[in-house]
Structure formats: C-alpha cells, structure tokens
Scaffold this motif. Structure first.
Motif, PDB file in Angstrom:
ATOM      1  N   VAL A  78      17.484  47.883  20.761  1.00  0.00           N
ATOM      2  CA  VAL A  78      17.464  47.249  22.083  1.00  0.00           C
ATOM      3  C   VAL A  78      17.492  45.738  21.865  1.00  0.00           C
ATOM      4  CG1 VAL A  78      16.161  46.929  24.212  1.00  0.00           C
ATOM      5  CG2 VAL A  78      16.160  49.165  23.074  1.00  0.00           C
ATOM      6  N   HIS A  79      18.409  45.045  22.525  1.00  0.00           N
ATOM      7  CA  HIS A  79      18.536  43.607  22.314  1.00  0.00           C
ATOM      8  C   HIS A  79      18.711  42.875  23.629  1.00  0.00           C
ATOM      9  CE1 HIS A  79      22.456  45.574  21.832  1.00  0.00           C
ATOM     10  NE2 HIS A  79      23.022  44.474  22.305  1.00  0.00           N
ATOM     11  N   ARG A  80      18.175  41.675  23.630  1.00  0.00           N
ATOM     12  CA  ARG A  80      18.196  40.813  24.812  1.00  0.00           C
ATOM     13  C   ARG A  80      18.434  39.380  24.357  1.00  0.00           C
ATOM     14  NH1 ARG A  80      12.918  38.429  27.938  1.00  0.00           N
ATOM     15  NH2 ARG A  80      14.021  37.421  29.678  1.00  0.00           N
ATOM     16  N   LEU A  81      19.470  38.739  24.883  1.00  0.00           N
ATOM     17  CA  LEU A  81      19.751  37.346  24.553  1.00  0.00           C
ATOM     18  C   LEU A  81      19.008  36.416  25.496  1.00  0.00           C
ATOM     19  CD1 LEU A  81      23.560  37.440  23.752  1.00  0.00           C
ATOM     20  CD2 LEU A  81      21.760  36.610  22.221  1.00  0.00           C
ATOM     21  N   VAL A  82      18.358  35.406  24.923  1.00  0.00           N
ATOM     22  CA  VAL A  82      17.646  34.382  25.681  1.00  0.00           C
ATOM     23  C   VAL A  82      18.339  33.045  25.443  1.00  0.00           C
ATOM     24  CG1 VAL A  82      15.474  33.106  25.872  1.00  0.00           C
ATOM     25  CG2 VAL A  82      15.443  35.600  25.613  1.00  0.00           C
ATOM     26  N   ASN A  97      33.772  49.631  16.407  1.00  0.00           N
ATOM     27  CA  ASN A  97      34.337  50.734  17.207  1.00  0.00           C
ATOM     28  C   ASN A  97      34.965  50.245  18.501  1.00  0.00           C
ATOM     29  OD1 ASN A  97      33.425  52.661  15.334  1.00  0.00           O
ATOM     30  ND2 ASN A  97      31.433  52.786  16.335  1.00  0.00           N
ATOM     31  N   SER A  98      35.895  49.319  18.373  1.00  0.00           N
ATOM     32  CA  SER A  98      36.579  48.815  19.551  1.00  0.00           C
ATOM     33  C   SER A  98      37.071  49.972  20.406  1.00  0.00           C
ATOM     34  CB  SER A  98      37.771  47.951  19.132  1.00  0.00           C
ATOM     35  OG  SER A  98      38.491  47.505  20.244  1.00  0.00           O
ATOM     36  N   GLY A  99      36.752  49.918  21.678  1.00  0.00           N
ATOM     37  CA  GLY A  99      37.096  50.986  22.605  1.00  0.00           C
ATOM     38  C   GLY A  99      35.886  51.770  23.057  1.00  0.00           C
ATOM     39  N   LEU A 100      34.919  51.984  22.166  1.00  0.00           N
ATOM     40  CA  LEU A 100      33.729  52.736  22.571  1.00  0.00           C
ATOM     41  C   LEU A 100      32.799  51.911  23.446  1.00  0.00           C
ATOM     42  CD1 LEU A 100      32.731  54.980  19.527  1.00  0.00           C
ATOM     43  CD2 LEU A 100      34.420  55.352  21.324  1.00  0.00           C
ATOM     44  N   PRO A 101      32.455  50.668  23.069  1.00  0.00           N
ATOM     45  CA  PRO A 101      31.602  49.889  23.978  1.00  0.00           C
ATOM     46  C   PRO A 101      32.222  49.733  25.368  1.00  0.00           C
ATOM     47  CG  PRO A 101      31.619  48.889  21.816  1.00  0.00           C
ATOM     48  CD  PRO A 101      32.666  49.974  21.782  1.00  0.00           C
ATOM     49  N   GLU A 102      33.549  49.538  25.413  1.00  0.00           N
ATOM     50  CA  GLU A 102      34.222  49.405  26.702  1.00  0.00           C
ATOM     51  C   GLU A 102      34.193  50.718  27.489  1.00  0.00           C
ATOM     52  OE1 GLU A 102      35.884  46.508  23.740  1.00  0.00           O
ATOM     53  OE2 GLU A 102      35.382  48.633  23.730  1.00  0.00           O
ATOM     54  N   ALA A 103      34.024  51.839  26.780  1.00  0.00           N
ATOM     55  CA  ALA A 103      34.015  53.160  27.426  1.00  0.00           C
ATOM     56  C   ALA A 103      32.616  53.630  27.789  1.00  0.00           C
ATOM     57  CB  ALA A 103      34.687  54.185  26.515  1.00  0.00           C
ATOM     58  N   GLY A 104      31.611  52.767  27.635  1.00  0.00           N
ATOM     59  CA  GLY A 104      30.273  53.134  28.081  1.00  0.00           C
ATOM     60  C   GLY A 104      29.264  53.345  26.983  1.00  0.00           C
ATOM     61  N   ALA A 154      26.382  54.064  19.628  1.00  0.00           N
ATOM     62  CA  ALA A 154      27.183  54.454  18.462  1.00  0.00           C
ATOM     63  C   ALA A 154      27.760  53.283  17.690  1.00  0.00           C
ATOM     64  CB  ALA A 154      28.332  55.373  18.901  1.00  0.00           C
ATOM     65  N   SER A 155      27.533  52.050  18.121  1.00  0.00           N
ATOM     66  CA  SER A 155      28.226  50.901  17.544  1.00  0.00           C
ATOM     67  C   SER A 155      27.261  49.808  17.115  1.00  0.00           C
ATOM     68  CB  SER A 155      29.217  50.317  18.565  1.00  0.00           C
ATOM     69  OG  SER A 155      30.141  51.295  18.977  1.00  0.00           O
ATOM     70  N   SER A 156      27.606  49.157  15.999  1.00  0.00           N
ATOM     71  CA  SER A 156      26.888  47.968  15.559  1.00  0.00           C
ATOM     72  C   SER A 156      27.523  46.736  16.196  1.00  0.00           C
ATOM     73  CB  SER A 156      26.928  47.837  14.036  1.00  0.00           C
ATOM     74  OG  SER A 156      26.204  48.879  13.423  1.00  0.00           O
ATOM     75  N   GLU A 157      26.736  45.657  16.264  1.00  0.00           N
ATOM     76  CA  GLU A 157      27.200  44.432  16.922  1.00  0.00           C
ATOM     77  C   GLU A 157      26.743  43.232  16.113  1.00  0.00           C
ATOM     78  OE1 GLU A 157      27.125  42.470  21.412  1.00  0.00           O
ATOM     79  OE2 GLU A 157      25.700  44.034  20.889  1.00  0.00           O
ATOM     80  N   ALA A 158      27.597  42.196  16.050  1.00  0.00           N
ATOM     81  CA  ALA A 158      27.258  40.971  15.318  1.00  0.00           C
ATOM     82  C   ALA A 158      27.435  39.761  16.220  1.00  0.00           C
ATOM     83  CB  ALA A 158      28.140  40.820  14.082  1.00  0.00           C
ATOM     84  N   TYR A 159      26.551  38.774  16.049  1.00  0.00           N
ATOM     85  CA  TYR A 159      26.621  37.510  16.776  1.00  0.00           C
ATOM     86  C   TYR A 159      26.859  36.375  15.781  1.00  0.00           C
ATOM     87  CZ  TYR A 159      24.153  39.795  20.709  1.00  0.00           C
ATOM     88  OH  TYR A 159      23.769  40.622  21.738  1.00  0.00           O
ATOM     89  N   TRP A 218      23.221  40.585  12.974  1.00  0.00           N
ATOM     90  CA  TRP A 218      23.808  41.826  13.486  1.00  0.00           C
ATOM     91  C   TRP A 218      22.775  42.929  13.480  1.00  0.00           C
ATOM     92  CZ3 TRP A 218      25.443  39.944   8.668  1.00  0.00           C
ATOM     93  CH2 TRP A 218      25.204  40.763   7.571  1.00  0.00           C
ATOM     94  N   PHE A 219      23.060  43.991  14.228  1.00  0.00           N
ATOM     95  CA  PHE A 219      22.115  45.092  14.375  1.00  0.00           C
ATOM     96  C   PHE A 219      22.888  46.369  14.660  1.00  0.00           C
ATOM     97  CE2 PHE A 219      22.153  42.113  17.902  1.00  0.00           C
ATOM     98  CZ  PHE A 219      22.773  42.853  18.895  1.00  0.00           C
TER      99      PHE A 219
END
Length: 243
Positions: free
Chosen positions: A76-80, A93-100, A36-41, A70-71
């Motif tokens: 599906v993402h994998r850091l190398v 969505n702070s709180g959702l990634p921490e909740a699973g 449910a959440s986007s992520e940025a590096y 970001w995505f």
C-alpha cells in the motif's frame, strides 16, 4: 516495420503529484496497491515522501530529485507532496494497471461491494477540468478514510490487518483475471519469448531479431495531463506493439 515495445513491456509516465490537503493535514495522492505489478519512482523535481504499508509494517521514505524507489505487488503506497513533487513512474506489466490492477484503499464496505467500488473509482468522462478535479479529490478523500483506518488496524493488529485488505483486494479483482491473463500473454509473455528465441539464435551465431532494429520516438498524448490516482499524468502515444 512496427516500433519496438517500451523495454520489458513496462509502462512509463510523468506524474505531478496532487497538492491537495487530505484529512490528516498532508498533501498528496490516493493510497492504493497493485495486485500483480511492481512500480518504480524516479523523482525529477520537488520534495515529498512515499508512505508504505507492507507485512513488516509502516515506512516513510523521503523523496527529492534523484531519488529512486520501487515496491512490489501488495504494498500500500501513498505519495505526499511537500512542494512541487514530480516523478517519472515506471510500471511493470504494461496494460494490467490500466485494466484495473490497482485497488484503492476505500472503506471496507465499499471494497466488499463490486458495484459500489466501481462507482467510487470511476471519474466522469468528457467533463470540464474543474469537475474532474472535484471527482478525483473526492475519490482521494474516500480512499484516505479507508487508509487511515487500515493504518490504525495495522498498528494495533499487525500483519493480519494488511492480509485482510489483501484478501479483499484479491476478491475484488478476481473477475478480471482472465482478461488480464490475455493482456499479459500478448505483451510481457510474448516479449519474454522473443528474448528466449533471440538467445537461441545468438547461441547458433545468428543475428535473429537484430535485423528488426528500430528506434521509437512517441509523442505525448495531446491535451492537458489527465487526472490519475496520485496526481496529474502525462503519458505517451506508444502506438501498436509488434505482433
């Protein structure tokens, strides 16, 4: 006066990507997606890559200091880690990634069994660092088994293989959605409504929440970096959000 939330009710952390070698000879973290959440590096040091799987197929993006990528949910993402890779991670969505919200790419038989998945994803509590490292690496290696199978399936079957994984992920997290909705209402939705009300106040020439202006300077959580999915994490003590 309470401290303001981190902007946009997002979460921020510092990540030192694992340098553990995986089954395919590359070093790095645990492949996963967010439901449910986007992520940025934002890359701050070192070099590496992020490998992604999306409906359009596979992609590999090089990472070096100053890179921004970001995505969205379902990627599906994998850091190398090619050497000293460190990032600032900004998570929607702070709180959702921490909740699973994250689902790891475990083999299909693990994804299909919620109890088995919960056991595979869990790290021991209050264990010595070396035990935590062993458990985090074993979790990464199990996810790599499923990931390599998923990559092969996407290459041979196309987007249908990724859609099947998405459906498995959705079924796995479904029992948690009501709890997630409450978290979201108390964080993201509340902040969005505050902005809506502020625009209404400004349209009337009123200062609104500007009267609550404050600066937050949280401290990092004490102790060693914790073991995350992709590497060692440093997070901050954000305090209680405004109510």
């Amino acid at each position: 006066m309470t401290a303001p939330r981190f902007p946009g009710s997002t979460a921020v952390s510092r990540l030192r990507v694992y340098d553990w070698e995986a089954e395919d000879g590359l070093c790095g973290g645990t492949p996963h997606l967010h439901t449910a959440s986007s992520e940025a590096y934002v890359v701050t040091a070192g070099t590496g890559q992020v490998h992604t799987l999306a409906p359009e197929g596979e992609a590999v993006d090089a990472l070096s200091p100053g890179s921004l990528l970001w995505f969205g949910p379902g990627t599906v993402h994998r850091l190398v880690n090619s050497g000293g890779l460190e990032l600032v991670v900004v998570m929607q969505n702070s709180g959702l990634p921490e909740a699973g919200d994250a689902v790891l790419t475990f083999p299909a038989e693990v994804l299909a069994d919620p109890d088995r998945y919960a056991e595979a994803v869990r790290l021991p509590r209050d264990a010595p660092e070396e035990h935590l490292a062993q458990a985090a690496r074993a979790r990464r290696d199990l996810a790599m088994r499923g990931y390599l199978h998923l990559v092969s399936a996407v290459r041979s079957e196309g987007p249908a293989a990724l859609e099947a994984f998405h459906r498995s992920a959705a079924a796995l997290v479904r029992p948690q959605v009501d709890r997630w909705r409450r978290i979201w209402e108390e964080s993201v939705a509340r902040e969005t409504e505050r902005t809506r009300e502020q625009l209404t106040d400004l349209a009337r020439g009123e200062p609104g929440i500007m009267g609550e202006a404050a600066v937050a300077r949280p401290e990092p959580h004490p102790g060693p970096r914790r073991f995350g999915m992709c590497g060692r994490l440093r997070t901050w003590q954000m305090g209680d959000p405004p109510g």
